[in-house]
Design a protein around this motif. Structure first.
Motif, short mmCIF file in Angstrom:
data_model
loop_
_atom_site.label_atom_id
_atom_site.label_comp_id
_atom_site.label_asym_id
_atom_site.label_seq_id
_atom_site.Cartn_x
_atom_site.Cartn_y
_atom_site.Cartn_z
N UNK A 1 38.87 6.22 -11.40
CA UNK A 1 38.38 7.57 -11.72
C UNK A 1 37.01 7.87 -11.23
N UNK A 2 36.22 6.75 -10.67
CA UNK A 2 34.89 6.67 -10.13
C UNK A 2 34.97 6.98 -8.56
N UNK A 3 36.24 7.16 -8.19
CA UNK A 3 36.31 7.27 -6.65
C UNK A 3 36.31 6.12 -5.67
N UNK A 4 36.30 5.10 -6.25
CA UNK A 4 36.45 3.73 -5.54
C UNK A 4 38.09 3.58 -5.08
N UNK A 5 38.23 3.12 -3.85
CA UNK A 5 39.44 2.81 -3.38
C UNK A 5 40.06 1.57 -4.01
N UNK A 6 40.97 1.65 -4.50
CA UNK A 6 41.85 0.40 -5.40
C UNK A 6 42.69 -0.24 -4.39
N UNK A 7 43.62 0.78 -3.79
CA UNK A 7 44.89 0.21 -2.80
C UNK A 7 44.68 1.31 -1.92
N UNK A 8 45.15 0.61 -0.49
CA UNK A 8 45.37 1.41 0.61
C UNK A 8 46.34 0.82 1.52
N UNK A 9 47.14 1.55 2.29
CA UNK A 9 47.92 1.25 3.47
C UNK A 9 47.21 0.16 4.52
N UNK A 10 47.57 -0.83 4.77
CA UNK A 10 46.91 -1.53 5.77
C UNK A 10 47.76 -1.57 7.26
N UNK A 11 48.86 -0.95 6.98
CA UNK A 11 49.88 -0.58 8.38
C UNK A 11 50.18 0.91 8.39
N UNK A 12 50.33 1.05 9.74
CA UNK A 12 50.78 2.51 9.82
C UNK A 12 52.36 2.62 9.98
N UNK B 1 41.67 -0.40 8.24
CA UNK B 1 41.69 0.37 7.05
C UNK B 1 40.15 0.25 6.59
N UNK B 2 39.25 -0.74 6.82
CA UNK B 2 38.27 -0.91 6.18
C UNK B 2 37.17 0.11 6.64
N UNK B 3 37.60 0.93 7.65
CA UNK B 3 36.54 2.26 7.93
C UNK B 3 36.43 2.95 6.91
N UNK B 4 37.72 3.29 5.94
CA UNK B 4 37.58 4.21 4.77
C UNK B 4 37.83 3.44 3.54
N UNK B 5 38.32 2.34 3.47
CA UNK B 5 38.51 1.54 2.20
C UNK B 5 37.14 1.35 1.41
N UNK B 6 35.97 1.24 1.97
CA UNK B 6 34.79 0.91 1.10
C UNK B 6 34.20 2.10 0.86
N UNK B 7 34.59 3.23 1.29
CA UNK B 7 33.98 4.69 0.86
C UNK B 7 34.21 4.95 -0.66
N UNK B 8 33.28 5.77 -1.24
CA UNK B 8 33.64 6.34 -2.47
C UNK B 8 33.91 7.73 -2.13
N UNK B 9 35.03 8.10 -2.92
CA UNK B 9 35.44 9.55 -2.70
C UNK B 9 35.21 10.63 -3.77
N UNK B 10 34.40 10.27 -4.76
CA UNK B 10 34.09 10.95 -5.96
C UNK B 10 33.36 12.23 -5.49
#
Length: 394
Positions: A118-129, A137-146
Motif C-alpha cells: 500500500x506504500x508503493x513498494x514492489x513486493x514481487x515482480x517477474x524476473x523472466x520474460x 528487473x532491478x531497473x524498476x523493482x527498487x522504485x517506489x510507485x506510490x
C-alpha cells in the motif's frame, strides 16, 4: 490547312454540314462516355468507402475486446490467493515468483507483472520474460510507485480496475531495449475484510496486442486495396499506432479531410477515409480512441473503362458514333451532289443553254427547287423563242 480550318467563312457547304452534323453527335457521345465514367468511378468508390468504415470499426472493436480481457486479467490476478498472501506478508516467496513468471510466459503479452504494497513498494515482480529468459528487473523493482498515476488511481477506485491510455515507460525501455510502448492495468488486492493491502499491476506489450491487431488488418486490407493505411488515434487526435513508428506520438490528425504525416500527405482528393469509434467492450469502457482507415480513391482512368460492367457502354457508344458518322457522311455526300446539280444547271442556264434537271422522287426543298428551276428554264426558253419570232417579223 490550318488557315482554312480557322476561317469558317472559307468552309465549303459540305464541310460545314459535316462539321455540324458529325460534331454535335460526337460531343454528345463523348459527354455520355464521360458521364458514364463518373458514375463508374463513383460505383467503384462506394464499396471502397464501405470497406474503409467496416475495417476501421472492426479494428477498434477487436482492440477493445482484447483490452477488455486485460482489464479482467488484472482483477482476477488481484484476488488470487497467492497475491493476497504476498500482500499480507509484505514479502515475496517462491510460489508467487513462480506464478508470476508462469503467467508472463503463458499470456505472452505482458512485459511486467508486479505486486506493490500500500506504500508503493514492489513486493514481487517477474524476473523472466514471456520467452522464459532472465530480465534485469532491478531497473524498476527498487522504485517506489506510490506517486505513479496507475497506483494512485487503482487505490482510489472502489470497484473494478484502473487502465491507462497509451504511454511510454522508460523502465520497460531499459529492461527490454524497446520503445517502451504499452498500457498499465492495476487492481487493488484486498484482505478478507475488504481492506486494501496492495496493488497488482500488469504492463501490456503494445506490439503484441494493439500493433499486432492493426498490422494484421492492414496487411489483409492491402491485398484488396493496395496503398491503404490504418491509424489508431487517441482522444486528442494524436496517432498512437501506425505502420511507421515515427508517426506515433508525433502526428496529430485534426480533420478527416487531410492528414499531414510530415513525410506524406493524405487528402480526401486522393483517399477515402473510414472511421471506427471507440464504444468499449462489455465492462471495459475504453479510452475514446478512434481508428482511421485511408484507402486510395478510384480515379478516372482507362482502367475504369476496361472493366467488364462498363466496357460495353464504351463499345456501344463508339459503334453508334461510327454509324452516325458513316450515315451522316453518305447523307451529306448525296445532299451535296444534288445541290451541285442545281448549281451546274444554273451556270449552264446563265450561258443561255437550255437545261432541264432530272427530278427525283424525294420530297424535300431541293426537289422543289429542281421543279421550280425546270419551270423557270422552260419559261425562259419560251420567252427566248417568242423573242426570236418577233425579231424575224412574225
Amino acid at each position: 490547312i490550318m488557315n482554312y480550318l480557322l476561317n469558317p467563312k472559307r468552309w465549303s457547304l459540305t464541310f460545314k454540314m459535316l462539321t455540324v452534323m458529325i460534331g454535335l453527335p460526337t460531343i454528345l457521345v463523348l459527354i455520355l462516355i464521360f458521364y458514364s465514367a463518373l458514375i463508374a468511378v463513383n460505383n467503384e468508390n462506394e464499396p471502397k468507402l464501405l470497406l474503409a468504415n467496416t475495417t476501421a470499426q472492426a479494428v477498434i472493436d477487436k482492440i477493445e475486446r482484447n483490452y477488455f480481457e486485460r482489464y479482467g486479467d488484472v482483477q482476477a490476478f488481484a484476488i488470487n490467493k497467492l497475491a493476497v498472501q504476498t500482500a499480507l506478508k509484505d514479502t515475496t516467496f517462491a510460489d508467487i515468483q513462480d506464478f508470476i513468471n508462469a503467467m508472463v510466459k503463458i499470456y505472452g503479452i505482458y512485459d511486467i507483472m508486479m505486486i506493490c504494497n500500500v506504500e508503493g513498494k514492489v513486493i514481487a515482480i517477474n524476473n523472466t520474460d514471456y520467452n522464459g529468459n532472465n530480465i534485469d528487473y532491478d531497473v524498476i523493482s527498487n522504485n517506489n510507485y506510490s506517486d505513479e498515476e496507475w497506483f494512485k488511481n487503482a487505490i482510489s477506485i472502489k470497484d473494478g480496475a484502473y487502465y491507462s491510455d497509451f504511454n511510454i515507460d522508460n523502465g520497460i525501455k531499459k529492461i527490454y531495449g524497446t520503445n517502451g510502448f504499452g498500457m498499465n492495468f492495476a487492481a487493488t488486492i484486498k484482505d478478507k475484510n475488504g481492506k486494501i493491502i496492495g496493488v497488482w499491476r500488469n504492463r501490456s506489450n503494445w506490439a503484441r496486442i494493439t500493433q499486432g491487431i492493426r498490422e494484421e488488418a492492414e496487411e489483409k486490407l492491402k491485398k484488396e486495396e493496395n496503398g491503404s493505411s490504418i491509424f489508431l488515434i487517441n482522444d486528442q487526435g494524436i496517432i498512437i499506432d501506425a505502420l511507421k513508428e515515427n508517426y506515433i506520438n508525433n502526428v496529430k490528425i485534426s480533420t478527416n479531410d487531410k492528414i499531414n504525416l510530415g513525410d506524406n500527405i493524405l487528402s480526401n482528393k486522393d483517399y477515402l477515409f473510414g472511421n471506427g469509434n471507440s464504444r468499449g467492450a462489455y465492462s471495459y469502457p475504453g479510452n475514446k480512441w478512434k481508428v482511421l482507415v485511408a484507402i486510395p480513391k478510384e480515379k478516372l482512368s482507362l482502367a475504369v473503362f476496361l472493366k467488364k460492367e462498363w466496357l460495353w457502354i464504351v463499345v456501344v457508344s463508339f459503334i453508334s458514333l461510327g454509324m452516325i458518322i458513316l450515315l451522316t457522311f453518305l447523307f451529306v455526300k448525296k445532299l451535296s451532289g444534288r445541290i451541285k446539280d442545281v448549281q451546274f444547271s444554273l451556270e449552264e442556264l446563265s450561258k443561255g443553254k437550255p437545261v432541264e434537271i432530272e427530278e427525283d422522287t424525294t420530297r424535300d426543298i431541293i426537289t422543289e427547287i429542281k421543279t421550280t428551276f425546270n419551270k423557270l428554264s422552260l419559261n425562259l426558253q419560251s420567252t427566248a423563242e417568242f423573242a426570236r419570232e418577233i425579231g424575224q417579223g412574225n
